[in-house]
Design a protein around this motif. Sequence first.
Motif, short mmCIF file in Angstrom:
data_model
loop_
_atom_site.label_atom_id
_atom_site.label_comp_id
_atom_site.label_asym_id
_atom_site.label_seq_id
_atom_site.Cartn_x
_atom_site.Cartn_y
_atom_site.Cartn_z
N ASN A 312 95.27 4.58 2.39
CA ASN A 312 94.50 4.06 1.27
C ASN A 312 93.02 4.40 1.46
N ASP A 313 92.22 4.05 0.46
CA ASP A 313 90.78 4.37 0.50
C ASP A 313 90.10 3.77 1.72
N ARG A 314 90.49 2.55 2.07
CA ARG A 314 89.82 1.87 3.19
C ARG A 314 90.11 2.58 4.51
N VAL A 315 91.36 2.94 4.73
CA VAL A 315 91.73 3.64 5.97
C VAL A 315 91.07 5.01 6.01
N HIS A 316 91.08 5.72 4.89
CA HIS A 316 90.44 7.04 4.82
C HIS A 316 88.95 6.93 5.08
N GLY A 317 88.32 5.94 4.45
CA GLY A 317 86.88 5.74 4.66
C GLY A 317 86.56 5.40 6.10
N GLY A 318 87.42 4.59 6.72
CA GLY A 318 87.21 4.23 8.11
C GLY A 318 87.34 5.42 9.03
N TYR A 319 88.34 6.28 8.75
CA TYR A 319 88.53 7.48 9.57
C TYR A 319 87.34 8.42 9.42
N THR A 320 86.92 8.64 8.20
CA THR A 320 85.80 9.55 7.96
C THR A 320 84.53 9.07 8.66
N LYS A 321 84.25 7.79 8.55
CA LYS A 321 83.03 7.23 9.15
C LYS A 321 83.10 7.27 10.67
N SER A 322 84.21 6.80 11.25
CA SER A 322 84.31 6.74 12.71
C SER A 322 84.37 8.14 13.32
N LEU A 323 84.99 9.09 12.61
CA LEU A 323 85.04 10.47 13.10
C LEU A 323 83.64 11.08 13.10
N GLU A 324 82.90 10.88 12.03
CA GLU A 324 81.54 11.41 11.96
C GLU A 324 80.67 10.83 13.07
N GLU A 325 80.81 9.53 13.32
CA GLU A 325 80.03 8.88 14.38
C GLU A 325 80.40 9.42 15.75
N ALA A 326 81.70 9.63 15.98
CA ALA A 326 82.14 10.14 17.28
C ALA A 326 81.64 11.56 17.52
N LEU A 327 81.73 12.41 16.50
CA LEU A 327 81.34 13.80 16.65
C LEU A 327 79.83 13.98 16.71
N ALA A 328 79.09 12.96 16.28
CA ALA A 328 77.64 13.04 16.32
C ALA A 328 77.07 12.69 17.69
N GLN A 329 77.93 12.22 18.59
CA GLN A 329 77.45 11.83 19.91
C GLN A 329 77.05 13.06 20.73
N LYS A 330 76.04 12.89 21.54
CA LYS A 330 75.53 13.97 22.38
C LYS A 330 76.62 14.43 23.37
N GLY A 331 76.78 15.75 23.47
CA GLY A 331 77.73 16.31 24.42
C GLY A 331 79.12 16.53 23.87
N ILE A 332 79.38 16.12 22.63
CA ILE A 332 80.69 16.31 22.02
C ILE A 332 80.80 17.70 21.42
N GLU A 333 81.92 18.37 21.69
CA GLU A 333 82.16 19.70 21.13
C GLU A 333 83.49 19.70 20.38
N VAL A 334 83.46 20.07 19.11
CA VAL A 334 84.69 20.20 18.33
C VAL A 334 85.37 21.50 18.74
N ILE A 335 86.62 21.41 19.16
CA ILE A 335 87.32 22.63 19.61
C ILE A 335 88.41 23.07 18.63
N ALA A 336 88.81 22.19 17.72
CA ALA A 336 89.82 22.58 16.74
C ALA A 336 89.81 21.63 15.56
N ARG A 337 90.00 22.21 14.38
CA ARG A 337 90.18 21.43 13.16
C ARG A 337 91.22 22.14 12.31
N SER A 338 91.87 21.39 11.46
CA SER A 338 92.78 22.03 10.52
C SER A 338 92.03 23.13 9.79
N SER A 339 92.67 24.28 9.63
CA SER A 339 92.00 25.41 8.97
C SER A 339 91.75 25.14 7.50
#
Length: 505
Positions: A312-339
């Motif tokens: 639902n919208d709430r779960v999707h919004g929570g994932y989007t927000k928490s993912l953005e916050e996690a990836l914004a942390q210093k030292g984090i490198e994204v190594i793979a995403r869905s193409s």
Amino acid sequence: METLEKGKYTLENPSAEELNGLLELSNQAFATFRKLSGARKAEFLDAIADEIVALGDDLVQAACEESGLPEGRIVGERGRTTGQLKLFASLVREGSWLEATVDTAIPDRQPVPKPDIRKMLVGLGPVAVFGASNFPLAFSTAGGDTASALAAGCPVIVKAHEGHPRTSDLVATAIYRAAEKTEMPEGVFTMVHGSGVVVGQALVKHPIVKAVGFTGSTYAGRALYDAAAQREVPIPVFAEMGSINPVLLMPEALDNKAEALGQLYAGSITLGVGQFCTNPGLLLAKKGASLDTFVSALSTAIEATAPAKMLNDRVHGGYTKSLEEALAQKGIEVIARSSAEANAENIEGRPTIATVEAETFLNNPKLHEEVFGPYSLIVQYDSEEELDAIVETLEGQLTVTIMAEDSEIANYSNVIDKLENITGRIIFNGVPTGVEVCPSMQHGGPYPAASDSRFTSVGTGAIRRFVRPLAFQNWPQALLPEELRDDNSLNIWRTVNGELTKDSL
């Protein structure tokens, strides 16, 4: 029951007066329901399962539409829901779960006589159950919390999840029909819709409610727990909450099957769009060529996995927000995403894998937080000392998984001992996604995985959350519960004067 019409046992945004009336009905039901035999309660639970099946395609269609989950998943979940209802029916019909214990009197014992004391488990009272979004059937209206509470002899008041109201109503109707057919007391099951904050807090704070079953976020679970603790008479809240479910990829296992493990864990991470409480959100591995091979295989599989619609919208919004916050942390490198890019309008979750050095992970608590969705973080360490330090920082978990060869597992006994102290279930050479409903299952763990690590929310052990021991001293045979009488007419296992037996006295 007199009627199945909506409004008598299911209320929308109830006023304080309406909610009080519903709970009074539950309380009246408890006076009768708590004393029903295991056979009668089993008949009710079996009837609920049958009525759910009788809903047919209407239930499957509603659950698919409201949750975005595929038909196969919903059909399987319906089977799990009816299966656990029948499992609890078998449990209460057999009766030994009551832990009936008898210590007979010794009137001539010196220096003081010994009294006759008999003890068994009894229901706490009306239980408030909060449905979960990610399991619209198995952890919702007639899910494990409801089934185990009813089996314990406790009437249930369900707070329907806002993400699947029609599904909840259909299942509630099945329960009402089962209650009517088996002549259960009026109010043995009721349900309310409305704001999780307003209605939920009102339920938890109401003096008639004696316990709470909850599955959801740490934030919401802790809020309910705190509200219950602040009551004039505090009550237990059995909340299953957050978990990142660490996976230890041991060196020899990576050396021998890095590519296969990469493919295996890509499937586990993205299963159900990562919306399982046992999603492997943290992978721990030692640096080296084998880890590089694992990362390559995992990345290839993740890139090939298309984004999919979330609950639902709430779960999707929570994932989007928490993912953005996690990836914004210093030292984090994204190594793979869905193409493929995720379609935000279709609330799709995009599978993502990131990595970080052990030292950075150790110094940033933000990286230890759950990201509920198709995401996992690989922590790369250099030495066994770093691995030991990482394990020391981990909070309570539902699961911990160890991928290892038999030849190397003995070398990590110290790490494994520490992991056993932070989890409810420790897995060897498997994936954490998938929770078997059986007597041996432990689905819970130290905080914040659950509010009380002594209990499980899955399997027959879940019934123990909603009972308490009650001892009868020097009571006449005719007034004792049938389970404690001399003749043991129910033929259940009992502990009599220290020995486990089915014999009569």
